[in-house]
Design a protein around this motif. Structure first.
Motif, PDB file in Angstrom:
ATOM      1  N   ASP A  27      10.090   8.312   0.749  1.00 54.55           N
ATOM      2  CA  ASP A  27      10.848   8.261  -0.503  1.00 54.55           C
ATOM      3  C   ASP A  27       9.909   7.842  -1.629  1.00 54.55           C
ATOM      4  O   ASP A  27       9.849   6.673  -2.020  1.00 54.55           O
ATOM      5  CB  ASP A  27      12.011   7.290  -0.363  1.00 54.55           C
ATOM      6  N   GLY A  28       9.162   8.812  -2.161  1.00 48.89           N
ATOM      7  CA  GLY A  28       8.182   8.498  -3.194  1.00 48.89           C
ATOM      8  C   GLY A  28       8.794   8.010  -4.475  1.00 48.89           C
ATOM      9  O   GLY A  28       8.200   7.203  -5.191  1.00 48.89           O
ATOM     10  N   GLY A  29      10.001   8.506  -4.814  1.00 44.51           N
ATOM     11  CA  GLY A  29      10.643   8.055  -6.047  1.00 44.51           C
ATOM     12  C   GLY A  29      10.959   6.575  -6.021  1.00 44.51           C
ATOM     13  O   GLY A  29      10.654   5.838  -6.970  1.00 44.51           O
ATOM     14  N   LEU A  30      11.575   6.125  -4.927  1.00 43.75           N
ATOM     15  CA  LEU A  30      11.889   4.700  -4.799  1.00 43.75           C
ATOM     16  C   LEU A  30      10.617   3.874  -4.689  1.00 43.75           C
ATOM     17  O   LEU A  30      10.524   2.779  -5.265  1.00 43.75           O
ATOM     18  CB  LEU A  30      12.776   4.469  -3.579  1.00 43.75           C
ATOM     19  N   ARG A  78       9.625   0.728  -7.163  1.00 40.75           N
ATOM     20  CA  ARG A  78       9.428  -0.647  -6.695  1.00 40.75           C
ATOM     21  C   ARG A  78       7.991  -1.128  -6.916  1.00 40.75           C
ATOM     22  O   ARG A  78       7.776  -2.313  -7.192  1.00 40.75           O
ATOM     23  CB  ARG A  78       9.813  -0.758  -5.227  1.00 40.75           C
ATOM     24  N   VAL A  79       7.011  -0.250  -6.791  1.00 42.71           N
ATOM     25  CA  VAL A  79       5.635  -0.693  -7.059  1.00 42.71           C
ATOM     26  C   VAL A  79       5.475  -0.983  -8.542  1.00 42.71           C
ATOM     27  O   VAL A  79       4.735  -1.907  -8.938  1.00 42.71           O
ATOM     28  CB  VAL A  79       4.609   0.339  -6.551  1.00 42.71           C
ATOM     29  N   LEU A 105      -2.708  -5.111  -3.740  1.00 40.34           N
ATOM     30  CA  LEU A 105      -2.083  -4.182  -2.797  1.00 40.34           C
ATOM     31  C   LEU A 105      -1.121  -3.234  -3.523  1.00 40.34           C
ATOM     32  O   LEU A 105      -1.021  -2.054  -3.177  1.00 40.34           O
ATOM     33  CB  LEU A 105      -1.352  -4.957  -1.700  1.00 40.34           C
ATOM     34  N   ALA A 106      -0.447  -3.750  -4.540  1.00 43.97           N
ATOM     35  CA  ALA A 106       0.446  -2.894  -5.316  1.00 43.97           C
ATOM     36  C   ALA A 106      -0.344  -1.848  -6.095  1.00 43.97           C
ATOM     37  O   ALA A 106       0.080  -0.690  -6.225  1.00 43.97           O
ATOM     38  CB  ALA A 106       1.294  -3.744  -6.270  1.00 43.97           C
ATOM     39  N   LEU A 107      -1.504  -2.227  -6.616  1.00 45.81           N
ATOM     40  CA  LEU A 107      -2.346  -1.268  -7.335  1.00 45.81           C
ATOM     41  C   LEU A 107      -2.831  -0.168  -6.394  1.00 45.81           C
ATOM     42  O   LEU A 107      -2.871   1.013  -6.777  1.00 45.81           O
ATOM     43  CB  LEU A 107      -3.534  -1.990  -7.968  1.00 45.81           C
ATOM     44  N   LEU A 108      -3.193  -0.528  -5.169  1.00 43.31           N
ATOM     45  CA  LEU A 108      -3.631   0.472  -4.196  1.00 43.31           C
ATOM     46  C   LEU A 108      -2.505   1.436  -3.854  1.00 43.31           C
ATOM     47  O   LEU A 108      -2.712   2.657  -3.777  1.00 43.31           O
ATOM     48  CB  LEU A 108      -4.138  -0.224  -2.929  1.00 43.31           C
ATOM     49  N   LEU A 109      -1.304   0.896  -3.645  1.00 42.42           N
ATOM     50  CA  LEU A 109      -0.176   1.750  -3.303  1.00 42.42           C
ATOM     51  C   LEU A 109       0.197   2.642  -4.477  1.00 42.42           C
ATOM     52  O   LEU A 109       0.522   3.821  -4.296  1.00 42.42           O
ATOM     53  CB  LEU A 109       1.017   0.892  -2.876  1.00 42.42           C
ATOM     54  N   ARG A 110       0.123   2.116  -5.695  1.00 43.92           N
ATOM     55  CA  ARG A 110       0.423   2.935  -6.870  1.00 43.92           C
ATOM     56  C   ARG A 110      -0.542   4.110  -6.955  1.00 43.92           C
ATOM     57  O   ARG A 110      -0.147   5.234  -7.300  1.00 43.92           O
ATOM     58  CB  ARG A 110       0.346   2.106  -8.147  1.00 43.92           C
ATOM     59  N   GLY A 111      -1.808   3.870  -6.620  1.00 46.19           N
ATOM     60  CA  GLY A 111      -2.779   4.956  -6.641  1.00 46.19           C
ATOM     61  C   GLY A 111      -2.435   6.051  -5.647  1.00 46.19           C
ATOM     62  O   GLY A 111      -2.560   7.241  -5.953  1.00 46.19           O
ATOM     63  N   ALA A 112      -1.970   5.652  -4.465  1.00 44.26           N
ATOM     64  CA  ALA A 112      -1.589   6.652  -3.457  1.00 44.26           C
ATOM     65  C   ALA A 112      -0.380   7.451  -3.910  1.00 44.26           C
ATOM     66  O   ALA A 112      -0.328   8.674  -3.755  1.00 44.26           O
ATOM     67  CB  ALA A 112      -1.303   5.953  -2.128  1.00 44.26           C
ATOM     68  N   TYR A 126       8.992  -6.891  -3.886  1.00 42.54           N
ATOM     69  CA  TYR A 126       8.951  -5.553  -4.468  1.00 42.54           C
ATOM     70  C   TYR A 126       7.882  -4.708  -3.773  1.00 42.54           C
ATOM     71  O   TYR A 126       8.099  -3.517  -3.489  1.00 42.54           O
ATOM     72  CB  TYR A 126       8.626  -5.633  -5.957  1.00 42.54           C
ATOM     73  N   LEU A 127       6.715  -5.282  -3.527  1.00 47.09           N
ATOM     74  CA  LEU A 127       5.622  -4.544  -2.898  1.00 47.09           C
ATOM     75  C   LEU A 127       6.016  -4.069  -1.504  1.00 47.09           C
ATOM     76  O   LEU A 127       5.784  -2.913  -1.134  1.00 47.09           O
ATOM     77  CB  LEU A 127       4.382  -5.435  -2.842  1.00 47.09           C
ATOM     78  N   LEU A 128       6.633  -4.946  -0.712  1.00 48.82           N
ATOM     79  CA  LEU A 128       7.057  -4.556   0.632  1.00 48.82           C
ATOM     80  C   LEU A 128       8.144  -3.490   0.573  1.00 48.82           C
ATOM     81  O   LEU A 128       8.170  -2.564   1.393  1.00 48.82           O
ATOM     82  CB  LEU A 128       7.527  -5.781   1.406  1.00 48.82           C
ATOM     83  N   LEU A 129       9.050  -3.588  -0.402  1.00 51.21           N
ATOM     84  CA  LEU A 129      10.060  -2.542  -0.584  1.00 51.21           C
ATOM     85  C   LEU A 129       9.398  -1.204  -0.908  1.00 51.21           C
ATOM     86  O   LEU A 129       9.810  -0.152  -0.399  1.00 51.21           O
ATOM     87  CB  LEU A 129      11.031  -2.930  -1.698  1.00 51.21           C
ATOM     88  N   ALA A 130       8.381  -1.241  -1.759  1.00 54.70           N
ATOM     89  CA  ALA A 130       7.675  -0.014  -2.110  1.00 54.70           C
ATOM     90  C   ALA A 130       6.978   0.587  -0.889  1.00 54.70           C
ATOM     91  O   ALA A 130       7.018   1.798  -0.670  1.00 54.70           O
ATOM     92  CB  ALA A 130       6.650  -0.293  -3.214  1.00 54.70           C
ATOM     93  N   LEU A 131       6.355  -0.254  -0.088  1.00 55.50           N
ATOM     94  CA  LEU A 131       5.643   0.225   1.091  1.00 55.50           C
ATOM     95  C   LEU A 131       6.610   0.842   2.095  1.00 55.50           C
ATOM     96  O   LEU A 131       6.333   1.905   2.679  1.00 55.50           O
ATOM     97  CB  LEU A 131       4.858  -0.917   1.726  1.00 55.50           C
ATOM     98  N   VAL A 132       7.747   0.185   2.309  1.00 55.86           N
ATOM     99  CA  VAL A 132       8.748   0.724   3.230  1.00 55.86           C
ATOM    100  C   VAL A 132       9.255   2.073   2.727  1.00 55.86           C
ATOM    101  O   VAL A 132       9.384   3.038   3.505  1.00 55.86           O
ATOM    102  CB  VAL A 132       9.912  -0.271   3.400  1.00 55.86           C
ATOM    103  N   ALA A 133       9.551   2.164   1.425  1.00 52.99           N
ATOM    104  CA  ALA A 133      10.042   3.424   0.867  1.00 52.99           C
ATOM    105  C   ALA A 133       8.998   4.529   1.010  1.00 52.99           C
ATOM    106  O   ALA A 133       9.319   5.668   1.382  1.00 52.99           O
ATOM    107  CB  ALA A 133      10.416   3.234  -0.606  1.00 52.99           C
TER     108      ALA A 133
END
Length: 449
Positions: free
Chosen positions: A399-402, A406-407, A419-426, A387-394
Motif C-alpha cells: 500500500d504505497g499510498g498509505l 505515514r512516512v 529510517l523514515a528518510l530511507l523509506l521515503r526514498g524507496a 508513524y514510521l512503523l505504520l509506513a513500513l507495514v503499509a
C-alpha cells in the motif's frame, strides 16, 4: 515524481499471502468496483492507472494521481506540474509490473467529452503514453451520474449519463470485499485521517509516557560514567574515583551500579515488548469492525518506549513469525551475532527480491491497529517512531499510498528521522517490497521446458 496513491499488491496473486482470498475480476464492472476498495477511498478528480497481467487479466499495479498532476507544464510556471513526466513515470511502473495491457480510469464530475477540457486532456496524455508500450489501452469514466467506456458512442451500451453506479456497488467483487471486512472512505483525507482519542484517555497516555520516559532516562544515565560520558569501560580503571567520591563509590562500586542499571534497562525493554505483545493479542482477537479497547497507560508507555531504538527494532522483528527470542534479546539490549542475523533475515523478508515474502496478514493487521492507537493517544512530539512503523507495514503490504502518507507524518514530527528518510526514498522511487519485485521478475522471465 511521486503519485499520490500507488499500490503494488497483485490482486490475482493474493493467494501467495497467508490467509488471503483470491478475487477474480471478470469484467469492467468488477474492476471499477474493486478500485475504491484497493485505494481505500472513492477517487475524485483523479486518473487511475491499472496493470493487467496474464490470461486471466489479473489486477496488478493500481496508481492514482490528481488530474492537476497530468497538466502539461506551462512556460510561465516552470515549477508547476509536469504532466508529461507524470505520465511517463506511471507508464514505466505499469510496464515494470509485467502488464500485458492497461486500463485508465477517469474520475471526474466535469464533462470529459470536451476535447479541450482539463479532464479529457489529462486522461488522453496518460493513455497515449501507455498506448506506445501497451497497445489497446482502455479508458473508462466514473462520474456522479454513472460509468461508461470513455469513447463508447453506442447509447445502448453506454448511455450519455453512464450505467448506474449501483451496478458497481452490487457487483460480485464489491460483495466479496464487504464479506472480507473491507471499507471505503468517502475521500482520501478521510481514509488517512486518524481520529484523536478522547481527551481523558490522551491525558492518561501523556502522563504515562512522561513518567516512562523519566524512568528510561534515569536508567540510561545510570549506565554511564560518573562524569556524564559514555558507558563505563570495564577494561579501563576509573582513576581517582576513590579519592574523589570515597571508597563506597570506587571503581568496583561504580561498575556494579552500572551493571545493575544495565540489567534494569534490559528489564525495562523486555517489559515494553511485553506490553506490545499484550496489545497485539487484544488487537488480533478483535473481530472486524469491533472497537479496539487498549489501556491508555499502556499505549503511552509503548509510545514512549518506541523512541528507544532497541525497543523499536524489537517491535519490527516481532512483525515476522518465529522471531520471539531474537525480539526479546534485542529489547533487552543483548545484541550479538544471532540477533544481528535475525534482524537481517527479517529485513530480507521485507526488502530483498530473492528472499522477500508477503507479510503475515494477521500480524500486520494487528500491528497497524496498535500503532494507530498509539498515534491517537500520545502527543504529536512522540509519534514519529509509530508513524514510521505504520509506513513500513503499509509499504510491505504493497500500500504505497498509505506508506507515503505515514512516512510524511513521521518526517513532519522529526525531519531528520533517518529510517523514515530511507523509506521515503524507496517510496518516491516507486520501489516495491521484495516479494512484489520477485513476482514482477517471475512474470517477465519466460520459463523453459
Amino acid at each position: 515524481m511521486n503519485p499520490k496513491d500507488i499500490t503494488s499488491k497483485n490482486l490475482g496473486r493474493r493467494s501467495a499471502a497467508p490467509n488471503a482470498t483470491v478475487v477474480r475480476v471478470a469484467g469492467p464492472e468488477d474492476l471499477l468496483a474493486y478500485i475504491p476498495y484497493r485505494l481505500g477511498f472513492e477517487p475524485a478528480e483523479s486518473v487511475v492507472a491499472v496493470s493487467l497481467t496474464g490470461p486471466r487479466q489479473r489486477v496488478g499495479l493500481v496508481a492514482r494521481v490528481d488530474l492537476a498532476d497530468l497538466r502539461l507544464r506551462q512556460p510561465d510556471d516552470p515549477d508547476g506540474p509536469d504532466g508529461a513526466a507524470t505520465a511517463r513515470w506511471l507508464t514505466d511502473h505499469v510496464v515494470a509490473d509485467g502488464a500485458d495491457r492497461a486500463v485508465v480510469v477517469l474520475y471526474t464530475a466535469t464533462d470529459p467529452t470536451t476535447p479541450s477540457g482539463a479532464a479529457r486532456r489529462a486522461v488522453e496524455l496518460l493513455r497515449a503514453r501507455l498506448e506506445r508500450r501497451l497497445p489497446g489501452t482502455e479508458a473508462w469514466l466514473v462520474a456522479p451520474t454513472g460509468f461508461r467506456a470513455l469513447d463508447c458512442a453506442d447509447p445502448m451500451c453506454c448511455p450519455a449519463q453512464g450505467r448506474p453506479l449501483s451496478a458497481l456497488k452490487g457487483s460480485r467483487v464489491a460483495a466479496h470485499m464487504v464479506l472480507e471486512g473491507r471499507t471505503v472512505s468517502g475521500t482520501r483525507e478521510e481514509r488517512y485521517a486518524l481520529r484523536a482519542a478522547p481527551e481523558q484517555a490522551r491525558t492518561q497516555a501523556r502522563r504515562a509516557a512522561a513518567r516512562w520516559t523519566d524512568t528510561y532516562r534515569r536508567l540510561l544515565n545510570a549506565t554511564r560514567s560518573p562524569d556524564g560520558g559514555g558507558p563505563i569501560d570495564r577494561a579501563t580503571p576509573v582513576r581517582g574515583a576513590e579519592q574523589r567520591q570515597g571508597a563506597a563509590f570506587g571503581p568496583r562500586a561504580v561498575e556494579a551500579q552500572a551493571l545493575r542499571a544495565e540489567r534494569e534497562l534490559g528489564d525495562w525493554g523486555a517489559e515494553n515488548l511485553g506490553l506490545w505483545r499484550s496489545a497485539m493479542r487484544v488487537a488480533g482477537d478483535a473481530r472486524p469492525g469491533q472497537p479496539l479497547t487498549l489501556s491508555p497507560v499502556d499505549l503511552g508507555k509503548i509510545g514512549a518506549a518506541l523512541a528507544d531504538v532497541p525497543v523499536r527494532d524489537a517491535v519490527l522483528l516481532s512483525l515476522a513469525p518465529g522471531t520471539e527470542e531474537a525480539a526479546l534479546r534485542t529489547a533487552r539490549r543483548q545484541v550479538d551475532g544471532d540477533t544481528d542475523a535475525a534482524t537481517g533475515a527479517v529485513m530480507a523478508r521485507i526488502v530483498d527480491p530473492e528472499q522477500g515474502v508477503p507479510p503475515d496478514e494477521a500480524i500486520t493487521r494487528a500491528a497497524r491497529h496498535v500503532l494507530e492507537a498509539v498515534v491517537t493517544h500520545v502527543p504529536r512530539s512522540r509519534r514519529a517512531p509509530a508513524y514510521l512503523l505504520l509506513a513500513l507495514v503499509a509499504w510491505w503490504r504493497g500500500d504505497g499510498g498509505l506508506a507515503a502518507e505515514r512516512v510524511s507524518d513521521a518526517l513532519g514530527v522529526d525531519p531528520g528521522y533517518r529510517l523514515a528518510l530511507l523509506l521515503r526514498g524507496a517510496i518516491a522511487g516507486g520501489v516495491p517490497p521484495g516479494w512484489v519485485r520477485r513476482e514482477q521478475v517471475s512474470r517477465q522471465v519466460p520459463h523453459s521446458g
